[in-house]
Design a protein around this motif. Structure first.
Motif, mmCIF file in Angstrom:
data_model
loop_
_atom_site.group_PDB
_atom_site.id
_atom_site.type_symbol
_atom_site.label_atom_id
_atom_site.label_comp_id
_atom_site.label_asym_id
_atom_site.label_seq_id
_atom_site.Cartn_x
_atom_site.Cartn_y
_atom_site.Cartn_z
ATOM 1 N N HIS A 140 0.841 -1.199 0.000
ATOM 2 C CA HIS A 140 0.000 0.000 0.000
ATOM 3 C C HIS A 140 0.874 1.246 0.000
ATOM 4 N N PHE A 141 0.498 2.223 -0.828
ATOM 5 C CA PHE A 141 1.266 3.458 -0.948
ATOM 6 C C PHE A 141 0.359 4.667 -0.749
ATOM 7 N N TRP A 142 0.801 5.581 0.116
ATOM 8 C CA TRP A 142 0.168 6.888 0.248
ATOM 9 C C TRP A 142 1.192 7.903 -0.244
ATOM 10 N N ASP A 143 0.990 8.433 -1.435
ATOM 11 C CA ASP A 143 1.891 9.424 -2.020
ATOM 12 C C ASP A 143 1.278 10.800 -1.824
ATOM 13 N N THR A 144 2.062 11.723 -1.289
ATOM 14 C CA THR A 144 1.498 13.003 -0.875
ATOM 15 C C THR A 144 2.270 14.189 -1.425
ATOM 16 N N ASN A 145 1.542 15.318 -1.510
ATOM 17 C CA ASN A 145 2.137 16.619 -1.853
ATOM 18 C C ASN A 145 2.918 16.593 -3.161
ATOM 19 N N ILE A 146 2.303 16.021 -4.197
ATOM 20 C CA ILE A 146 2.908 16.010 -5.529
ATOM 21 C C ILE A 146 2.490 17.291 -6.254
ATOM 22 N N VAL A 147 3.456 18.112 -6.603
ATOM 23 C CA VAL A 147 3.183 19.370 -7.301
ATOM 24 C C VAL A 147 4.110 19.482 -8.510
ATOM 25 N N CYS A 148 3.869 20.504 -9.328
ATOM 26 C CA CYS A 148 4.712 20.739 -10.504
ATOM 27 C C CYS A 148 4.841 22.239 -10.701
ATOM 28 N N THR A 149 5.712 22.857 -9.914
ATOM 29 C CA THR A 149 5.854 24.309 -9.976
ATOM 30 C C THR A 149 6.688 24.777 -11.170
ATOM 31 N N GLU A 150 7.294 23.817 -11.879
ATOM 32 C CA GLU A 150 8.070 24.213 -13.055
ATOM 33 C C GLU A 150 7.178 24.539 -14.252
ATOM 34 N N ARG A 151 5.876 24.257 -14.136
ATOM 35 C CA ARG A 151 4.927 24.622 -15.186
ATOM 36 C C ARG A 151 4.075 25.798 -14.715
ATOM 37 N N GLU A 152 3.417 26.481 -15.653
ATOM 38 C CA GLU A 152 2.755 27.732 -15.316
ATOM 39 C C GLU A 152 1.250 27.574 -15.122
ATOM 40 N N THR A 153 0.527 27.113 -16.146
ATOM 41 C CA THR A 153 -0.930 27.118 -16.087
ATOM 42 C C THR A 153 -1.453 25.930 -15.285
ATOM 43 N N VAL A 154 -2.717 26.018 -14.897
ATOM 44 C CA VAL A 154 -3.361 24.909 -14.191
ATOM 45 C C VAL A 154 -3.372 23.656 -15.056
ATOM 46 N N TYR A 155 -3.693 23.828 -16.332
ATOM 47 C CA TYR A 155 -3.702 22.686 -17.254
ATOM 48 C C TYR A 155 -2.324 22.031 -17.285
ATOM 49 N N GLN A 156 -1.284 22.837 -17.469
ATOM 50 C CA GLN A 156 0.074 22.306 -17.567
ATOM 51 C C GLN A 156 0.510 21.641 -16.267
ATOM 52 N N GLN A 157 0.173 22.247 -15.130
ATOM 53 C CA GLN A 157 0.578 21.662 -13.856
ATOM 54 C C GLN A 157 -0.149 20.337 -13.601
ATOM 55 N N THR A 158 -1.434 20.283 -13.935
ATOM 56 C CA THR A 158 -2.185 19.031 -13.757
ATOM 57 C C THR A 158 -1.602 17.924 -14.625
ATOM 58 N N GLU A 159 -1.340 18.251 -15.880
ATOM 59 C CA GLU A 159 -0.753 17.291 -16.807
ATOM 60 C C GLU A 159 0.609 16.819 -16.299
ATOM 61 N N CYS A 160 1.405 17.733 -15.816
ATOM 62 C CA CYS A 160 2.736 17.415 -15.309
ATOM 63 C C CYS A 160 2.666 16.558 -14.045
ATOM 64 N N ILE A 161 1.769 16.911 -13.131
ATOM 65 C CA ILE A 161 1.621 16.157 -11.881
ATOM 66 C C ILE A 161 1.231 14.712 -12.161
ATOM 67 N N LEU A 162 0.263 14.521 -13.038
ATOM 68 C CA LEU A 162 -0.174 13.158 -13.350
ATOM 69 C C LEU A 162 0.903 12.390 -14.113
ATOM 70 N N SER A 163 1.672 13.075 -14.927
ATOM 71 C CA SER A 163 2.791 12.421 -15.609
ATOM 72 C C SER A 163 3.861 12.007 -14.605
#
Length: 387
Positions: A140-163
């Motif tokens: 079991h894995f609890w992965d937390t606080n995954i962000v992507c501040t190297e991207r700018e827009t919400v769309y880009q950050q969401t795409e980056c986080i999921l990648s």
């Protein structure tokens, strides 16, 4: 049956509740909620919470090493982040407990509140090198606080986080479709940013086989901020390595609550994870919605709470469960002035069941309240692994 109790440490000005589920395998699960009741600085409040937390663990007879997940709800994480790292409870100093930090002001306007999840076994918990909790053939894995501040827009950050998260799963020989159980997305300025987030998540999910014809995952998507003001989206996720599809059942009740893809979003209303001796049920963030995807009771918090709880009750019934099986509620309210009402109403209805109420906008401005919950109940599934 779940044992539930409340406690008040007057000397520390901390109030809390806990639930305990005891399975036939001898593995017990605990959920704790704690929050301070007296005004003070952030350092004063978190110190009291930490002391109260250690005190209640001692009273129930478990130690800190049994913790697998803690989430801190902070009133102003941007300014509190450096302080919170001074406290062992928030920095995972003793074991592999996953730590989640989110800026959502908790009721009663405390600067910090805590939700902690513990598992007590007859033997010491075992963790993999990448912090996975090993339970037989499952991890079991609890992965937390995954962000992507190297991207700018919400769309880009969401795409980056999921990648990013996809790569994390792939390193474990896991993937979205077969191993991801539940997600929490916290979105800055959700009233304006939710649409971009939804489109990016839909795109990534589709690329990874999560579509209406297959399944999505249980999820909550609400307002929330991280310590880095550049982060517009943040992800927490729960996944299980080795899980079999026969262990999962996605909860649907289209007669009462429409599938989310009806109005263009991509998550399941809930999911059941079956084990030999118990069932886990994760109910997604749920609001006052009908079977056409419409908001019910605009502007009426009392009626929206009532309808939301009715929807949750219906979802639980699809898995053969009731409110008695709930081990933790998280309640999100849009208007700070509604937090007291929501808390008092939840305590009146569910008494000692652990509950956290926080101020956080929901994905549509018309929804004044959203509730998520988790349930655990005894089961007899002879051909499945123990939890």
């Amino acid at each position: 049956m779940i044992e539930k109790n409340s406690f008040h440490f007057a000397d520390l000005n901390v109030l809390g509740s806990f639930s305990v589920f005891s399975g036939s395998s001898g593995v017990n699960e605990y959920h704790f909620t704690l929050f301070p009741t007296r005004y003070g600085s952030f350092s004063q409040q978190i110190e009291c919470v930490e002391r109260a937390y250690n005190k209640i663990l001692k009273q129930v007879g478990i130690d800190e090493e049994t913790c697998v997940f803690r989430r801190f709800f902070c009133s102003d994480l941007v300014n509190q982040y450096e302080k919170i790292k001074d406290y062992p409870i928030a920095v995972n100093s003793k074991n592999n407990c996953s730590i989640s930090l989110i800026s959502q002001t908790p009721y009663p306007y405390a600067k910090v509140a805590l939700w902690a999840y513990h598992i007590s076994d007859s033997q010491q918990l075992r963790f993999s090198s990448d912090k996975g909790l090993i339970r037989g053939k499952l991890v079991h894995f609890w992965d937390t606080n995954i962000v992507c501040t190297e991207r700018e827009t919400v769309y880009q950050q969401t795409e980056c986080i999921l990648s990013k998260y996809k790569k994390i799963l792939e390193k474990r020989n896991m993937d979205f479709a077969n191993n991801l159980i539940r997600t929490w997305f916290f979105i800055r300025n959700i009233d304006t940013n939710y649409k971009e987030f939804v489109e990016a998540r839909k795109k990534i999910f589709k690329e990874n086989g999560l579509v209406p014809e297959t399944h999505f995952v249980a999820s909550t998507g609400v307002e929330g901020e991280f310590s880095d003001i550049r982060a517009k989206v943040l992800l927490d996720a729960y996944s299980i390595k080795g899980i079999e599809m026969g262990q999962l059942k996605y909860i649907k009740a289209p007669k009462y609550i429409c599938p989310t893809y009806t109005y263009g979003v991509t998550f399941e209303r809930g999911v059941v994870v079956n084990y030999r001796d118990r069932d886990h049920i994760f109910i997604s963030g749920t609001a006052s919605i009908n079977n056409k995807g419409e908001i019910v009771y605009y502007g009426e918090i009392e009626k929206q709470l009532e309808h939301t709880l009715k929807n949750i009750e219906i979802l639980l019934s699809q898995a053969g469960r009731t409110f008695d099986d709930i081990c933790i509620f998280i309640v999100y309210v849009r208007d700070n002035a509604d937090a007291g009402f929501a808390y008092e109403e939840m305590r009146k209805r569910f008494m000692d069941t652990p509950v956290v109420v926080v101020c956080a906008n929901v994905c549509r401005p018309g929804w004044l309240i959203e509730i998520e919950c988790q349930s655990v109940a005894k089961a007899s599934n002879d051909n499945l692994p123990f939890f």
